[in-house]
Design an enzyme around this catalytic site. Structure first.
Site, short mmCIF file in Angstrom:
data_model
loop_
_atom_site.label_atom_id
_atom_site.label_comp_id
_atom_site.label_asym_id
_atom_site.label_seq_id
_atom_site.Cartn_x
_atom_site.Cartn_y
_atom_site.Cartn_z
N LYS A 26 39.67 22.96 23.02
CA LYS A 26 40.48 22.57 21.86
C LYS A 26 40.05 21.21 21.32
CE LYS A 26 45.03 23.18 22.09
NZ LYS A 26 45.75 24.01 21.11
N ARG A 97 49.20 18.65 23.78
CA ARG A 97 48.79 20.00 24.20
C ARG A 97 47.65 19.96 25.21
NH1 ARG A 97 49.64 23.71 19.32
NH2 ARG A 97 50.46 22.32 17.75
N GLY A 106 48.23 30.14 26.45
CA GLY A 106 49.63 30.13 26.88
C GLY A 106 49.87 29.79 28.34
N MET A 108 49.21 26.91 30.00
CA MET A 108 49.65 25.53 30.31
C MET A 108 50.70 25.09 29.29
SD MET A 108 46.16 23.77 31.60
CE MET A 108 45.10 24.53 30.45
N ARG A 348 38.84 28.39 17.79
CA ARG A 348 38.10 28.73 19.02
C ARG A 348 37.49 30.11 18.83
NH1 ARG A 348 43.57 29.41 22.67
NH2 ARG A 348 44.40 31.14 21.52
N HIS A 468 51.48 36.83 22.48
CA HIS A 468 50.96 36.67 23.84
C HIS A 468 50.53 38.02 24.41
CE1 HIS A 468 51.43 36.38 28.24
NE2 HIS A 468 50.82 35.24 28.06
N ARG A 590 22.98 60.55 47.44
CA ARG A 590 23.58 60.64 48.79
C ARG A 590 23.57 62.12 49.18
NH1 ARG A 590 27.02 56.36 46.32
NH2 ARG A 590 27.19 54.61 47.76
N GLU A 771 20.48 47.47 54.98
CA GLU A 771 21.94 47.45 55.05
C GLU A 771 22.45 46.65 56.24
OE1 GLU A 771 23.74 51.44 53.77
OE2 GLU A 771 22.04 52.01 54.99
N SER A 790 15.64 49.35 49.46
CA SER A 790 16.78 49.37 48.54
C SER A 790 17.95 48.72 49.27
CB SER A 790 17.13 50.82 48.16
OG SER A 790 18.27 50.81 47.34
N GLY A 792 21.30 48.15 50.40
CA GLY A 792 22.60 48.84 50.45
C GLY A 792 23.66 47.78 50.68
N THR A 793 24.07 47.16 49.59
CA THR A 793 24.91 45.96 49.75
C THR A 793 26.36 46.29 50.11
OG1 THR A 793 24.98 45.97 47.34
CG2 THR A 793 23.57 44.32 48.39
N ASN A 794 26.72 47.58 50.04
CA ASN A 794 28.06 47.92 50.55
C ASN A 794 28.07 47.68 52.06
OD1 ASN A 794 28.55 48.83 47.97
ND2 ASN A 794 28.13 50.97 48.47
N ASP A 795 27.09 48.28 52.72
CA ASP A 795 27.03 48.11 54.18
C ASP A 795 26.55 46.72 54.56
OD1 ASP A 795 28.00 50.27 55.78
OD2 ASP A 795 26.54 51.52 54.75
N CYS A 857 21.26 49.44 45.63
CA CYS A 857 22.03 50.64 45.28
C CYS A 857 23.48 50.55 45.72
CB CYS A 857 21.36 51.89 45.82
SG CYS A 857 21.25 51.89 47.62
N TYR A 877 14.68 46.84 40.26
CA TYR A 877 15.73 47.57 39.56
C TYR A 877 17.08 47.40 40.24
CZ TYR A 877 15.46 51.05 43.28
OH TYR A 877 15.48 51.66 44.49
C1 PEP Z 1 25.46 50.83 50.66
O1 PEP Z 1 25.77 50.69 51.84
O2 PEP Z 1 25.35 49.88 49.88
C2 PEP Z 1 25.22 52.16 50.11
C3 PEP Z 1 24.82 52.33 48.88
O3 PEP Z 1 25.45 53.20 50.93
P1 PEP Z 1 26.88 53.87 51.16
O4 PEP Z 1 27.82 53.27 50.19
O5 PEP Z 1 26.70 55.32 50.97
O6 PEP Z 1 27.16 53.50 52.57
MG MG Z 2 25.41 52.33 53.21
#
Ligand code: PEP
Ligand code: MG
Length: 928
Positions: A26, A97, A106, A108, A348, A468, A590, A771, A790, A792-795, A857, A877
């Site tokens: 502001k 203000r 809104g 603050m 703004r 709001h 999968r 993983e 690849s 496997g960022t979930n695991d 992935c 990728y």
């Molecule tokens: C992961 O672990 O990131 C993954 C893609 O495999 P899944 O979710 O099937 O365990």
């Molecule tokens: Mg996995």
């Protein structure tokens, strides 16, 4: 001496739009408007550094501040030709203000009309020739100051508001319905009663000294940085708590001094659709807060201002266009017309829906106002999901008549059960995260934020397109219909009436944020315009304007991004959809998902207790898998397809209920005891750390062999039909180079056999998912054989943080509330921890095999912040679910553009000798 106070609109203007970190959005924009010669009431900004100091020093100010504020007040007096606290002439009044770096609408506090007391109010009445106006300002001031500075606001929904109670009693006594019907003498009485209420509740007299009032306002605004709703908002929008707010003190101008005065808020283009043309709300003879609070339903600027105040409209449209052209973006402005003179109080970049984001950005490029790069950089990538959300329409609406219609303020179509109290809505959602809630209110206030967050849709009976409810729901991407005066709400009875019918709490309704219609019951939805063009092909691109904008934006994004995008897809239909949304390949199939279609055959394989029986049981599965893979390869038409071998623990596939076990036993011609015994044998305490991933293929190599054979045979069949095909066979959960080598040799042997028999060879790769932390640490060894990684960022998140991805729901909210986790680590990559492991994996992997293919992935592949990280990491990728592809494409382009900008701005201060990976310099050798 440290400078903490920056003037604007006085003889000098100290700041400009580039100084938003120091002056808040502001303050920086007020300075910019003053600099470009627009009419801004004089004022000053106390910098965000003071806020930081305030919290670091027991809520004290830096010693230099007092003198700087006093000097700045004198500058305002000089410019405005009025004196603060003047008891002879028209006194200067000021507002106080907040203004953070990123706007927090809104969240603050604000105090208006500072400078009024028992003496100055008399002068204001005399000089303005309007006693009612002066006393109305004074009662508003005491009310606001009482609530904000003296902490007299209700603490919960059942608490009474002492000021509102007194106003209600006064209206009753005077026999009037509306605040505006109260006369000067009523307002005078109210002032006395308000002051008595202050004394009663706080034990203090209301401050008469104007400078004391200013300091009260400043302290309250800094204090409001840490109120609950501001903290919740920052958490939702990823705004760091240590940024702090600035405070803006500015000369008051009045929109409530008669019928030649007005106040309003406006967008230079429609914030819901992005369509060109000013839209907004205003009220004649009113003060700013009346417009946004939703208490009076305002008029639409575009409909009536030109008729009612032609000169002011002309001037306002001119200024609005100057601002849009200057900032090259949709502006959200606040203005006041005081006796026909226009004053700009704020500008703004407007908060807007995903639709408005895409449409306005594409339009602005076509108008020559911005470049495609600017268009890409400004759209929050996640907002693209709004364009793919289902809408009401077609068959689902047949025979349905709306029960009410309001303003189409927030995008989307939502169906849910009515709840009136935000706290209750939140409690319902906490019990059941799948609960569908429509929050129904007269109007919403910042206190309702938590309830709004859990609602699928929001419906209000008052308030316009800039209320709001409208602003916040638009930003959250929630369906919102506001200003729906056809509904009556009774909070006490917990009912809503519409079209002559009463709806109770818990009844189902549907709100359409595109049309503003409200329907009874659950209305089925149909696909979005974009998906009707791309998936069902029921709409032609030339008849789909939103699709055209989307398509344009996506092709610009593809031009800039360096990261490839792939989809996680398990069948031909998903593959085709993925291609239509821009997938350049499949990053994860999968295979286990396919087994669910042939579950009994798969169970027979699991129940086999020797290799021979297992191999026999695998025969039908080979055929099914081959067909499935063929379908995917055909759909992907030569694009790479990563297929992961069996990963989940086998107990996930067997029946656990006795009756189901009995049925399976019958089908397979074995005893139910044998089934029960095997199910029992498969039980594990920690199945996610159990017999899964490549451990299955190591103990049962015939499964790996069958899957590799199916993949290669499918590839051969497709190649024989003249369709190109590039399978990438992925070994899951390898944490050890030996595990990988074991599985790789089975795969390669199976492939060799298939290709030899067929006389056709497919170009295929064998790689692994990364993983496990150990896989990152030993990536150099794994890469000796693996042709791709690849992540496997979930695991990897699960094993890296030691947090079960299935059970963290019980404490994640607490962790986020306490800011232990800045975000849910299963949605947004934990860059500090998991990200560091990935860095190690990339570094070690590429050291061994410089051309190793690198992807991700896990779910993070469709999260914008994580995509940016993957770009910086130099992955080839990202792979995500098909509907996240547009987000990934845009986020990848944004990452490339941001990097280009960083490089252009970089002074190149890195010295390679001392760098050791810690360097933040963008052209550093360590960041590629
Ligand atoms: C992961 O672990 O990131 C993954 C893609 O495999 P899944 O979710 O099937 O365990
Ligand atoms: Mg996995």
């Amino acid at each position: 001496m440290a400078k903490y106070v920056y003037n604007f609109g006085t003889d000098t203007t100290d700041g400009d739009a580039t100084m938003r970190n120091l002056l808040g959005g502001k303050g920086a924009n007020l300075a910019e408007m003053a600099k470009i010669g627009l009419p801004v009431p004089a004022g000053f900004t106390i910098s965000t550094e003071v806020c930081t100091y305030f919290y670091a020093n027991g809520q004290q100010y830096p010693p230099e501040l007092k003198a700087q504020v006093e000097k700045a007040m004198a500058d305002i007096e000089k410019t405005m030709g009025k004196k603060f606290g003047d008891t002879n002439d028209l006194p200067l009044l000021v507002s106080c203000r907040s203004g953070a770096r990123d706007s927090m609408p809104g969240m603050m506090d604000t105090v208006l009309n500072i400078g009024l007391n028992d003496k100055t109010v008399e002068v204001l009445a005399k000089k303005s020739n309007d006693e009612r106006f002066a006393w109305d300002c004074y009662r508003r001031f005491i009310q606001m100051y009482g609530r904000v500075v003296l902490d007299m606001k209700p603490k919960c929904k059942t608490d009474h508001d002492p000021f509102e109670e007194l106003i209600d009693a006064k209206k009753k006594k005077a026999g009037v319905k509306d605040d505006s019907e109260l006369k000067a003498e009523h307002l005078k009485e109210l002032v006395t009663e308000f002051k008595a209420a202050v004394k009663k509740q706080t034990g203090l007299d209301f401050p008469e000294n104007p400078m004391e009032q200013v300091w009260g306002g400043i302290g309250a605004v800094f204090g409001s940085w840490m109120n609950d709703r501001a903290i919740v908002y920052r958490r939702m929008h990823g705004i760091p708590h240590d940024w702090g707010t600035a405070v803006n003190v500015q000369a008051m101008v009045f929109g409530n001094m008669g019928d030649d005065c007005a106040t309003g808020v406006a967008f230079t283009r429609n914030g819901a659709t992005g369509a060109k043309g000013i839209t907004g709300d205003y009220l004649i003879n009113a003060q700013g807060e009346d417009v946004v609070a939703g208490i009076r339903t305002p008029d639409h600027i575009e409909d009536t201002l030109a008729k009612k105040m032609p000169k002011s409209w002309e001037e306002f449209s001119r200024v609005a266009m100057i601002l849009e052209n200057h900032y090259k973006d949709i502006q959200d402005v606040e203005f006041t017309i005081e006796r026909q003179k226009l004053w700009m109080l704020q500008t703004r970049n407007a908060k807007r829906t995903g639709f408005a984001h895409v449409r306005s950005a594409v339009d602005m490029v076509n108008e020559g106002l911005i470049t495609p790069e600017m268009a890409i950089a400004r759209i929050p990538a996640n907002d693209l999901t709004q364009l793919l959300q289902p809408v009401f329409g077609g068959e689902g609406l047949k025979g349905k008549t709306p029960i009410a219609k309001g303003i189409n303020a927030g995008p989307g179509a939502a169906t849910g059960q009515i709840y009136f109290q935000p706290d209750e809505a939140e409690a319902v959602w906490q019990k059941d995260n799948n609960a569908k809630i429509i929050l129904v209110r007269h109007e919403t206030t910042p206190e309702d934020l938590r309830g709004m967050k859990v609602a699928a849709g929001i419906l209000t009976s008052t308030g316009g397109a800039a209320s709001h409810a409208a602003l916040v729901s638009r930003q959250m991407g929630k369906a919102c219909v506001c200003g729906c005066d056809g509904i009556g709400i009774d909070y006490k009875a917990e009912t809503m009436t519409a079209a002559g019918k009463t709806y109770k709490k818990g009844d189902w309704i549907s709100v359409d944020g595109f049309s503003g219609n409200v329907y009874e019951g659950q209305v089925p939805t149909s696909p979005s315009e974009v998906l009707q063009v791309l998936f069902s092909k029921t709409l032609k691109p030339e008849n789909a304007p939103m699709y055209q904008c989307f398509h344009q934006l996506m092709s610009w994004s593809d031009r800039y991004r360096k990261l490839g995008v792939r989809a996680n897809a398990d069948n031909p239909q998903e593959s085709e959809q993925a291609i239509s949304l821009g997938a350049q390949g499949i990053g994860l199939t999968r295979t286990e998902h396919m087994f669910f279609d042939h579950i009994d055959d798969f169970r027979a394989m699991i129940l086999a207790d020797n290799v021979e029986d297992r191999e026999k049981a695998l025969e039908p599965l080979l055929k099914y898998q081959r067909n499935d893979f063929e379908g995917i390869f055909r759909a992907m038409a030569g694009r790479p397809v990563t297929i992961r071998l069996l990963d989940p623990p086998l107990h996930e596939f067997v029946p656990h209920e006795e009756k189901d076990q009995e049925a399976l036993a019958k089908k397979l011609g074995i005893s139910k005891e044998k089934v029960a015994q095997r199910v029992n044998d498969l039980k594990e305490f920690n199945p996610m750390l159990g017999h899964r991933g490549c451990r299955l293929g190591i103990v049962y190599p015939e499964i790996t062999r069958m899957q590799a054979t199916a993949i290669c045979q499918a590839a051969v069949n497709v190649l024989k039909d003249g369709i190109d095909c590039h399978p990438e066979i992925m070994i899951p959960l390898a944490g050890n180079a030996m595990e990988f080598k074991h599985q790789e040799s089975i795969v390669r042997e199976a492939a060799r056999k298939v290709f030899q028999e067929a006389g056709v060879t497919a170009d295929y790769l064998v790689g692994t998912m990364i993983e496990l932390p150990r896989a990152c640490m030993t990536a150099d060894k794994i890469a000796e054989n693996a042709e791709f990684f690849s992540f496997g960022t979930n695991d990897l998140t699960q094993t890296g943080l030691g947090i079960s991805r299935d059970d963290y729901g019980t404490y994640i909210n607490e962790y986020q509330e306490l800011d232990i986790f800045p975000a849910d680590p299963f949605q947004t990559l934990d860059q500090e921890g998991v990200g560091e492991m990935m860095k190690i994996g990339v570094k070690k992997g590429t050291k061994t095999r410089p051309d190793i293919k690198l992807g991700i992935c896990g779910e993070h592949g469709g999260d914008p912040a994580s995509v940016r990280f993957c770009h910086q990491l130099g992955l080839n990728y990202v792979s995500c679910s098909p509907l996240r592809l547009p987000v990934a494409r845009l986020a990848a382009a944004q990452a490339a553009i941001a990097e280009k900008k960083e490089k252009a701005e970089c002074k190149g201060s890195c010295s390679t000798d001392s760098c050791k990976d810690e360097c933040k310099c963008c052209c550093c050798c360590c960041r590629g």
